[in-house]
Write a protein that holds these residues in place. Structure first.
Motif, PDB file in Angstrom:
ATOM      1  N   SER A   9       0.844  -1.194   0.000  1.00 22.34           N
ATOM      2  CA  SER A   9       0.000   0.000   0.000  1.00 22.34           C
ATOM      3  C   SER A   9       0.877   1.240   0.000  1.00 22.34           C
ATOM      4  O   SER A   9       1.959   1.254   0.597  1.00 22.34           O
ATOM      5  CB  SER A   9      -0.934   0.008   1.205  1.00 22.34           C
ATOM      6  OG  SER A   9      -0.214   0.192   2.414  1.00 22.34           O
ATOM      7  N   ASP A  11       0.534   5.318   0.761  1.00 23.79           N
ATOM      8  CA  ASP A  11      -0.250   6.417   1.321  1.00 23.79           C
ATOM      9  C   ASP A  11       0.558   7.708   1.155  1.00 23.79           C
ATOM     10  O   ASP A  11       1.558   7.919   1.837  1.00 23.79           O
ATOM     11  CB  ASP A  11      -0.547   6.152   2.801  1.00 23.79           C
ATOM     12  CG  ASP A  11      -1.355   7.264   3.460  1.00 23.79           C
ATOM     13  OD1 ASP A  11      -1.850   8.143   2.726  1.00 23.79           O
ATOM     14  OD2 ASP A  11      -1.487   7.252   4.700  1.00 23.79           O
ATOM     15  N   TYR A  77      -0.942  -0.501  -4.352  1.00 28.01           N
ATOM     16  CA  TYR A  77      -2.289   0.050  -4.243  1.00 28.01           C
ATOM     17  C   TYR A  77      -2.159   1.447  -3.651  1.00 28.01           C
ATOM     18  O   TYR A  77      -1.463   1.638  -2.661  1.00 28.01           O
ATOM     19  CB  TYR A  77      -3.170  -0.822  -3.347  1.00 28.01           C
ATOM     20  CG  TYR A  77      -3.605  -2.116  -4.000  1.00 28.01           C
ATOM     21  CD1 TYR A  77      -4.761  -2.171  -4.761  1.00 28.01           C
ATOM     22  CD2 TYR A  77      -2.841  -3.276  -3.859  1.00 28.01           C
ATOM     23  CE1 TYR A  77      -5.155  -3.357  -5.366  1.00 28.01           C
ATOM     24  CE2 TYR A  77      -3.229  -4.454  -4.447  1.00 28.01           C
ATOM     25  CZ  TYR A  77      -4.388  -4.490  -5.207  1.00 28.01           C
ATOM     26  OH  TYR A  77      -4.776  -5.666  -5.810  1.00 28.01           O
ATOM     27  N   VAL A  78      -2.827   2.410  -4.257  1.00 31.01           N
ATOM     28  CA  VAL A  78      -2.671   3.808  -3.874  1.00 31.01           C
ATOM     29  C   VAL A  78      -3.952   4.321  -3.234  1.00 31.01           C
ATOM     30  O   VAL A  78      -5.058   4.096  -3.752  1.00 31.01           O
ATOM     31  CB  VAL A  78      -2.323   4.682  -5.106  1.00 31.01           C
ATOM     32  CG1 VAL A  78      -2.065   6.123  -4.682  1.00 31.01           C
ATOM     33  CG2 VAL A  78      -1.107   4.121  -5.824  1.00 31.01           C
ATOM     34  N   VAL A  80      -6.584   7.226  -2.179  1.00 28.68           N
ATOM     35  CA  VAL A  80      -7.050   8.493  -2.738  1.00 28.68           C
ATOM     36  C   VAL A  80      -8.027   9.144  -1.768  1.00 28.68           C
ATOM     37  O   VAL A  80      -8.920   8.480  -1.237  1.00 28.68           O
ATOM     38  CB  VAL A  80      -7.756   8.284  -4.094  1.00 28.68           C
ATOM     39  CG1 VAL A  80      -8.222   9.620  -4.666  1.00 28.68           C
ATOM     40  CG2 VAL A  80      -6.842   7.580  -5.082  1.00 28.68           C
ATOM     41  N   ILE A 127     -13.598   6.099  -8.927  1.00 26.50           N
ATOM     42  CA  ILE A 127     -12.482   5.563  -8.146  1.00 26.50           C
ATOM     43  C   ILE A 127     -12.824   4.174  -7.625  1.00 26.50           C
ATOM     44  O   ILE A 127     -12.025   3.244  -7.700  1.00 26.50           O
ATOM     45  CB  ILE A 127     -12.145   6.497  -6.967  1.00 26.50           C
ATOM     46  CG1 ILE A 127     -11.691   7.867  -7.483  1.00 26.50           C
ATOM     47  CG2 ILE A 127     -11.074   5.887  -6.076  1.00 26.50           C
ATOM     48  CD1 ILE A 127     -11.534   8.906  -6.387  1.00 26.50           C
ATOM     49  N   GLU A 128     -14.031   4.029  -7.096  1.00 22.27           N
ATOM     50  CA  GLU A 128     -14.395   2.771  -6.448  1.00 22.27           C
ATOM     51  C   GLU A 128     -15.910   2.629  -6.388  1.00 22.27           C
ATOM     52  O   GLU A 128     -16.640   3.621  -6.369  1.00 22.27           O
ATOM     53  CB  GLU A 128     -13.811   2.744  -5.026  1.00 22.27           C
ATOM     54  CG  GLU A 128     -13.836   1.378  -4.372  1.00 22.27           C
ATOM     55  CD  GLU A 128     -12.975   1.334  -3.117  1.00 22.27           C
ATOM     56  OE1 GLU A 128     -12.982   0.274  -2.465  1.00 22.27           O
ATOM     57  OE2 GLU A 128     -12.320   2.332  -2.787  1.00 22.27           O
ATOM     58  N   ILE A 167      -6.509  12.836 -10.229  1.00 30.55           N
ATOM     59  CA  ILE A 167      -6.170  11.407 -10.272  1.00 30.55           C
ATOM     60  C   ILE A 167      -5.058  11.152 -11.278  1.00 30.55           C
ATOM     61  O   ILE A 167      -4.138  10.363 -11.027  1.00 30.55           O
ATOM     62  CB  ILE A 167      -7.420  10.574 -10.614  1.00 30.55           C
ATOM     63  CG1 ILE A 167      -8.462  10.734  -9.509  1.00 30.55           C
ATOM     64  CG2 ILE A 167      -7.063   9.101 -10.788  1.00 30.55           C
ATOM     65  CD1 ILE A 167      -9.792  10.077  -9.802  1.00 30.55           C
ATOM     66  N   MET A 170      -1.775  11.970  -9.762  1.00 35.27           N
ATOM     67  CA  MET A 170      -1.380  10.910  -8.839  1.00 35.27           C
ATOM     68  C   MET A 170      -0.802   9.717  -9.604  1.00 35.27           C
ATOM     69  O   MET A 170       0.257   9.178  -9.252  1.00 35.27           O
ATOM     70  CB  MET A 170      -2.589  10.470  -8.013  1.00 35.27           C
ATOM     71  CG  MET A 170      -2.282   9.456  -6.936  1.00 35.27           C
ATOM     72  SD  MET A 170      -1.518  10.196  -5.495  1.00 35.27           S
ATOM     73  CE  MET A 170      -2.926  11.050  -4.779  1.00 35.27           C
ATOM     74  N   LEU A 171      -1.507   9.304 -10.665  1.00 39.72           N
ATOM     75  CA  LEU A 171      -1.019   8.205 -11.504  1.00 39.72           C
ATOM     76  C   LEU A 171       0.348   8.525 -12.090  1.00 39.72           C
ATOM     77  O   LEU A 171       1.246   7.680 -12.118  1.00 39.72           O
ATOM     78  CB  LEU A 171      -2.013   7.932 -12.632  1.00 39.72           C
ATOM     79  CG  LEU A 171      -3.347   7.283 -12.276  1.00 39.72           C
ATOM     80  CD1 LEU A 171      -4.294   7.363 -13.452  1.00 39.72           C
ATOM     81  CD2 LEU A 171      -3.156   5.847 -11.851  1.00 39.72           C
ATOM     82  N   ILE A 181       0.349   0.482 -10.993  1.00 37.00           N
ATOM     83  CA  ILE A 181      -0.746   0.642 -10.033  1.00 37.00           C
ATOM     84  C   ILE A 181      -1.677  -0.560 -10.120  1.00 37.00           C
ATOM     85  O   ILE A 181      -2.294  -0.816 -11.153  1.00 37.00           O
ATOM     86  CB  ILE A 181      -1.516   1.944 -10.303  1.00 37.00           C
ATOM     87  CG1 ILE A 181      -0.572   3.141 -10.148  1.00 37.00           C
ATOM     88  CG2 ILE A 181      -2.699   2.079  -9.353  1.00 37.00           C
ATOM     89  CD1 ILE A 181      -1.179   4.448 -10.547  1.00 37.00           C
ATOM     90  N   MET A 184      -6.655   1.743  -7.135  1.00 33.70           N
ATOM     91  CA  MET A 184      -6.766   2.909  -6.260  1.00 33.70           C
ATOM     92  C   MET A 184      -7.904   2.677  -5.285  1.00 33.70           C
ATOM     93  O   MET A 184      -8.953   2.143  -5.652  1.00 33.70           O
ATOM     94  CB  MET A 184      -6.990   4.180  -7.075  1.00 33.70           C
ATOM     95  CG  MET A 184      -5.838   4.471  -8.026  1.00 33.70           C
ATOM     96  SD  MET A 184      -5.984   6.078  -8.863  1.00 33.70           S
ATOM     97  CE  MET A 184      -5.274   7.144  -7.626  1.00 33.70           C
TER      98      MET A 184
END
Length: 412
Positions: A9, A11, A77-78, A80, A127-128, A167, A170-171, A181, A184
């Motif tokens: 992970s 962070d 895994y990032v 967000v 994102i999710e 995003i 970040m990528l 990645i 996320m």
């Protein structure tokens, strides 16, 4: 090193970048075996403002973790979070595909993909997808439909979306640091898995993750995520107040805060003193812990007051039945719980990871992501590079690459 599988992970915080390495054991449990940290550069209030500096910080944290564990990290895994994130309700429906009508992982994945089909502005990306409940042939309130018999599978879900530009940056940073990645993760949701109990979520609880530059608020009611927001305040404000009050450099103020800082004047000692280098003078002045607390306490009181006001502005009760759960690096300040109880009420507690060597609140983000991934059955994020090929676990449902393909399609 003869380890088989790892979850990594990442962070990226305003003050620190943390990499957590967890080994996946044969029984499916995880054990944290390494951690890498670096001072966060190129970040301000949770956003990237200098890509090259952010890349350097990520690389330093990754190198630190690699040296500790003895592996090569290539996939992470990032987490967000930020004010650009918003929540949206959605509903997905699919027919169970197997001949015997037993719901499998592929069916669950398909219904979650169906829930992703929503109208979004062109500047936003998913994102999710967070399932609230599954419905099998009209029977609702199902948390895990795997193995059940049915014809029609539905899901009520929360779609977590973010701004594509943020995003993408970040990528870009992670890729320029030489990493791929795996996925996320909405960081407040992962932290809640570590910090909140089921009862707290059902009663209604506010979780405040107070970091270096921002405070992230996450609200749960009736067991579900119902709101999230970010306040642009954090530990940096305390450091700045100390630097101004003692007329010293920011680096020295941060060191003083961590070493001598007490959140409450009531618990500070006037006998414990330390030396401070003053800007514009070659002399050092003597300052007591009580004088330092006189600077720290008002700022911390203001932070908790703003948290309560912000929760009310979000449309929720500022006195939740489940109380407030506090985490993040600022919560390591001595006696801060006493100030929190005065401002937020007695139903306040501080949440910290239980892992050996990482019992500070600042690690809840990285450790929370590991636990979040384990709970959702993500088998692997990265591997070591031993001389012999590592043993692979039997995957349940789609592989990590297959899971991420659909996610990455949001940016293509």
């Amino acid at each position: 090193m003869s380890t088989e599988e790892f979850i990594i992970s990442l962070d990226i915080g305003s003050s620190q970048v943390r990499v957590i390495v967890a080994e996946v054991n044969s029984n499916g449990t995880t054990q944290i075996v390494g951690v890498g940290t670096a001072k966060s550069k190129g970040m301000k209030k949770g956003a990237i403002i200098n890509i090259d500096q952010a890349v350097q910080s990520i690389r330093e944290a990754v190198d630190h973790a690699e040296r500790m564990v003895g592996i090569e990290i290539s996939e992470v895994y990032v987490g967000v979070s930020g004010n650009h994130v918003s929540l949206q309700s959605s509903h997905g429906v699919v027919a169970v595909s197997s001949e015997d009508r037993e719901i499998g992982f592929q069916d669950i994945d398909r219904v979650l993909q169906a829930a992703r089909v929503i109208a979004l502005p062109p500047e936003r990306a998913i994102i999710e997808v967070v399932p609230k409940q599954f419905i099998v042939d009209g029977l609702d309130d199902i948390r895990d439909p795997h193995g059940m018999i049915g014809v029609r599978l539905e899901v009520d879900a929360i779609i977590v979306t973010g701004t594509k530009t943020i995003i993408h940056n970040m990528l870009r940073c992670v890729e320029k640091a030489g990493l791929s990645i795996a996925g996320m993760i909405f960081l407040p949701l992962a932290v809640s898995e570590l910090c909140l109990s089921t009862d707290e979520k059902n009663l209604g609880v506010v979780m405040a993750d107070i970091g270096g530059g921002t405070t992230t608020l996450t609200v749960f009611q009736q067991g579900h995520l119902v709101g999230t927001s970010v306040i642009p305040i954090g530990g940096e404000y305390i450091t700045n107040d100390i630097a101004i009050g003692l007329r010293t450099h920011t680096e020295a103020a941060e060191e003083i805060k961590c070493k001598y800082g007490v959140a409450s004047r009531e618990h500070a000692s006037s006998k414990e003193t330390f030396q401070v280098k003053t800007i514009g003078s070659s002399r050092e002045r003597t300052v007591s812990q009580f004088e330092l607390a006189q600077i720290i306490e008002p700022r911390i009181e203001e932070m908790f007051h703003l948290i309560r006001q912000h929760v009310k502005a979000m449309g929720f009760s500022d006195e939740p039945a489940g109380g407030y759960v506090l985490t993040g690096g600022v919560m390591a300040t001595s006696h801060i719980i006493h100030v929190a109880q005065k401002q937020l009420g007695t139903a306040v507690r501080i949440a910290t990871p239980k892992n050996i060597g990482m019992k500070e609140p600042s690690y809840t983000g990285g450790v929370g992501m590991i636990q979040y991934l384990q709970k959702r059955g993500i088998p692997q994020a990265s591997e070591s590079r031993p001389a012999h090929p590592p043993r692979q676990k039997k995957q349940r449902g789609p592989s990590p690459l297959e899971r991420v393909k659909n996610w990455l399609s949001e940016f293509i």
